[in-house]
Design a protein around this motif. Sequence first.
Motif, PDB file in Angstrom:
ATOM      1  N   ARG A   1       0.835  -1.193   0.000  1.00  0.00           N
ATOM      2  CA  ARG A   1       0.000   0.000   0.000  1.00  0.00           C
ATOM      3  C   ARG A   1       0.875   1.251   0.000  1.00  0.00           C
ATOM      4  N   ILE A   2       0.359   2.275  -0.654  1.00  0.00           N
ATOM      5  CA  ILE A   2       0.936   3.607  -0.576  1.00  0.00           C
ATOM      6  C   ILE A   2      -0.094   4.463   0.158  1.00  0.00           C
ATOM      7  N   THR A   3       0.277   5.024   1.297  1.00  0.00           N
ATOM      8  CA  THR A   3      -0.696   5.705   2.146  1.00  0.00           C
ATOM      9  C   THR A   3      -0.549   7.225   2.064  1.00  0.00           C
ATOM     10  N   THR A   4      -1.692   7.894   2.123  1.00  0.00           N
ATOM     11  CA  THR A   4      -1.727   9.354   2.158  1.00  0.00           C
ATOM     12  C   THR A   4      -2.923   9.742   3.026  1.00  0.00           C
ATOM     13  N   SER A   5      -3.828  10.575   2.555  1.00  0.00           N
ATOM     14  CA  SER A   5      -5.004  10.952   3.333  1.00  0.00           C
ATOM     15  C   SER A   5      -6.235  10.796   2.458  1.00  0.00           C
ATOM     16  N   PRO A   6      -7.417  10.670   3.061  1.00  0.00           N
ATOM     17  CA  PRO A   6      -8.631  10.506   2.257  1.00  0.00           C
ATOM     18  C   PRO A   6      -8.861  11.698   1.334  1.00  0.00           C
ATOM     19  N   HIS A   7      -8.999  11.439   0.059  1.00  0.00           N
ATOM     20  CA  HIS A   7      -9.349  12.439  -0.945  1.00  0.00           C
ATOM     21  C   HIS A   7      -9.534  11.709  -2.265  1.00  0.00           C
ATOM     22  N   ARG A   8     -10.026  12.422  -3.262  1.00  0.00           N
ATOM     23  CA  ARG A   8     -10.204  11.808  -4.583  1.00  0.00           C
ATOM     24  C   ARG A   8      -8.840  11.817  -5.268  1.00  0.00           C
ATOM     25  N   GLY A   9      -8.046  10.810  -4.940  1.00  0.00           N
ATOM     26  CA  GLY A   9      -6.641  10.826  -5.309  1.00  0.00           C
ATOM     27  C   GLY A   9      -6.252   9.803  -6.353  1.00  0.00           C
ATOM     28  N   VAL A  10      -4.937   9.715  -6.552  1.00  0.00           N
ATOM     29  CA  VAL A  10      -4.386   8.771  -7.520  1.00  0.00           C
ATOM     30  C   VAL A  10      -2.949   8.471  -7.133  1.00  0.00           C
ATOM     31  N   ALA A  11      -2.522   7.250  -7.416  1.00  0.00           N
ATOM     32  CA  ALA A  11      -1.125   6.851  -7.272  1.00  0.00           C
ATOM     33  C   ALA A  11      -0.709   6.221  -8.587  1.00  0.00           C
ATOM     34  N   VAL A  12       0.276   6.814  -9.247  1.00  0.00           N
ATOM     35  CA  VAL A  12       0.692   6.363 -10.570  1.00  0.00           C
ATOM     36  C   VAL A  12       2.033   5.646 -10.479  1.00  0.00           C
ATOM     37  N   PRO A  13       2.083   4.329 -10.744  1.00  0.00           N
ATOM     38  CA  PRO A  13       3.379   3.644 -10.774  1.00  0.00           C
ATOM     39  C   PRO A  13       4.252   4.223 -11.888  1.00  0.00           C
ATOM     40  N   PHE A  14       5.504   4.513 -11.556  1.00  0.00           N
ATOM     41  CA  PHE A  14       6.425   5.129 -12.515  1.00  0.00           C
ATOM     42  C   PHE A  14       7.821   4.592 -12.228  1.00  0.00           C
ATOM     43  N   GLU A  15       8.378   3.809 -13.176  1.00  0.00           N
ATOM     44  CA  GLU A  15       9.605   3.068 -12.933  1.00  0.00           C
ATOM     45  C   GLU A  15       9.368   2.191 -11.695  1.00  0.00           C
ATOM     46  N   ASP A  16      10.207   2.283 -10.666  1.00  0.00           N
ATOM     47  CA  ASP A  16      10.001   1.513  -9.439  1.00  0.00           C
ATOM     48  C   ASP A  16       9.499   2.397  -8.303  1.00  0.00           C
ATOM     49  N   PHE A  17       8.797   3.461  -8.665  1.00  0.00           N
ATOM     50  CA  PHE A  17       8.321   4.421  -7.687  1.00  0.00           C
ATOM     51  C   PHE A  17       6.835   4.704  -7.940  1.00  0.00           C
ATOM     52  N   PHE A  18       6.266   5.631  -7.138  1.00  0.00           N
ATOM     53  CA  PHE A  18       4.856   5.965  -7.259  1.00  0.00           C
ATOM     54  C   PHE A  18       4.684   7.478  -7.151  1.00  0.00           C
ATOM     55  N   LEU A  19       3.919   8.041  -8.083  1.00  0.00           N
ATOM     56  CA  LEU A  19       3.593   9.454  -8.063  1.00  0.00           C
ATOM     57  C   LEU A  19       2.228   9.578  -7.394  1.00  0.00           C
ATOM     58  N   VAL A  20       2.191  10.184  -6.227  1.00  0.00           N
ATOM     59  CA  VAL A  20       1.010  10.136  -5.367  1.00  0.00           C
ATOM     60  C   VAL A  20       0.443  11.536  -5.178  1.00  0.00           C
ATOM     61  N   SER A  21      -0.858  11.679  -5.407  1.00  0.00           N
ATOM     62  CA  SER A  21      -1.496  12.973  -5.181  1.00  0.00           C
ATOM     63  C   SER A  21      -1.545  13.283  -3.688  1.00  0.00           C
ATOM     64  N   VAL A  22      -1.488  14.584  -3.379  1.00  0.00           N
ATOM     65  CA  VAL A  22      -1.530  15.052  -1.997  1.00  0.00           C
ATOM     66  C   VAL A  22      -2.706  16.010  -1.868  1.00  0.00           C
ATOM     67  N   ALA A  23      -3.532  15.812  -0.849  1.00  0.00           N
ATOM     68  CA  ALA A  23      -4.715  16.643  -0.663  1.00  0.00           C
ATOM     69  C   ALA A  23      -4.359  17.969  -0.009  1.00  0.00           C
ATOM     70  N   GLY A  24      -5.026  19.040  -0.464  1.00  0.00           N
ATOM     71  CA  GLY A  24      -4.862  20.338   0.157  1.00  0.00           C
ATOM     72  C   GLY A  24      -5.778  20.482   1.360  1.00  0.00           C
ATOM     73  N   ALA A  25      -5.842  21.704   1.892  1.00  0.00           N
ATOM     74  CA  ALA A  25      -6.628  21.954   3.094  1.00  0.00           C
ATOM     75  C   ALA A  25      -8.111  21.674   2.894  1.00  0.00           C
ATOM     76  N   ASP A  26      -8.602  21.832   1.653  1.00  0.00           N
ATOM     77  CA  ASP A  26     -10.019  21.611   1.376  1.00  0.00           C
ATOM     78  C   ASP A  26     -10.319  20.186   0.938  1.00  0.00           C
ATOM     79  N   GLY A  27      -9.307  19.316   0.992  1.00  0.00           N
ATOM     80  CA  GLY A  27      -9.499  17.928   0.603  1.00  0.00           C
ATOM     81  C   GLY A  27      -9.334  17.668  -0.878  1.00  0.00           C
ATOM     82  N   ILE A  28      -9.178  18.716  -1.680  1.00  0.00           N
ATOM     83  CA  ILE A  28      -8.972  18.571  -3.111  1.00  0.00           C
ATOM     84  C   ILE A  28      -7.472  18.422  -3.373  1.00  0.00           C
ATOM     85  N   PRO A  29      -7.057  17.468  -4.211  1.00  0.00           N
ATOM     86  CA  PRO A  29      -5.621  17.306  -4.453  1.00  0.00           C
ATOM     87  C   PRO A  29      -5.003  18.578  -5.032  1.00  0.00           C
TER      88      PRO A  29
END
Length: 405
Positions: free
Chosen positions: A177-205
């Motif tokens: 698992r790749i963990t962050t905070s509840p939001h309408r997010g995405v985690a994109v596998p890229f090479e051997d890593f993951f590009l993960v959205s981060v939620a702002g103060a209003d919950g929107i990435p």
Amino acid sequence: MHRTKTPLLLLGLLPLLAACATPDAGTQPDAGSQTPAETAPHGYIAGAQENSEPQTGLLTLDRETGEAQLLSLLTEETVDAGTFGPVSTVHQDGRYTFITTDDGMDVFDTGAWTVAHGDHDHYYSAEPGVVGTLELEDPGAVAGNGSVIAVFSDSEGYASLYLREDLDAGRIVETGRITTSPHRGVAVPFEDFFLVSVAGADGIPDGVEVRNLDDQTVLPKARCPGLSAHAQTRAGVVFSCTDGALLITEDDGAFAAEHIPYPADASAEPADTLNHRPGSNELAGPAGDTGVWHLDVSERVWTFLETPVPVVAASAVGGDTQRVLAVSTDGSLLSLNPESGAVLNQVPLLEHVEDSVPQLRIDTSRAYVSDPNGSTVYEIDYADGLRVARSFDVPSADFLLETGL
């Protein structure tokens, strides 16, 4: 909710074509046998058939019932692909389709895929069918890189990871698992890593950070206000933001984040979708009701393309064929020059677009446009004045995916 999974009889969709040349490969191995490593074609999977050409097809689904159909673009034969119940979203990652219903997310094997190998590709087919259902709360965005697939749980704020090799073997196993905070997010596998959205103060990435396999941050948050979509290109992964795009690139394990702003004098609404031909470095999406945004990722340039009528879907062909295709609210299909902004062609195609959502898919020679109201899919030769090459009557065209790419 009860759901039926209709058995699949797909022999008609798997033409027995000669395999592309491989060392010592005069014949194909028996289905299910293990091919010796020194003779196995690149990307070979036990039980698969290697073919001499792409096994392209169309997967269509009904939004209300989840009735699905596979249509071979080679033979025009169709096969029932099951019934899943009311469908809210459909995601695709190569061979696999992820179908979200009231009961969760089903993984469907389309039975056709392409594996890149240097200057050529290998084309495979196998019997399609339902792999299983993901044990995941509130599944949202899906993204993969050919080796691992990440499915984001919006309400729980994590991405579950699944290996392609497990799905290929008919198993659904969460491997991390790749963990962050509840939001309408995405985690994109890229090479051997993951590009993960981060939620702002209003919950929107509002940004993206890079994590490693141990879920540790290796590139801190890069700003992307109002992140709404992503696209994987040869140049890197692009995220749409309200002020332009965020491009994440990698070079020998080192990551970089680059902001590609809209033109300073831009007045059109931002693009909240980014669509393209697989393998292209050009993207396009509707710009509100005034036109289309085109992004040349290689040149890091946005271009606004004004259209005579508002559009509801747009995608970029890229490559040597400089085209942006768009479906307008009056049902016409447009072809635009992304450099000059000129409307090259505009042809009537659909009716009553205002109460449906047509979908647009593009490959190296054709485009496919769905007509949900007419339960039809049109095959378009975009290099020949938007000529309708073929049309296919289907049980439903609420969702449309092109398979085998």
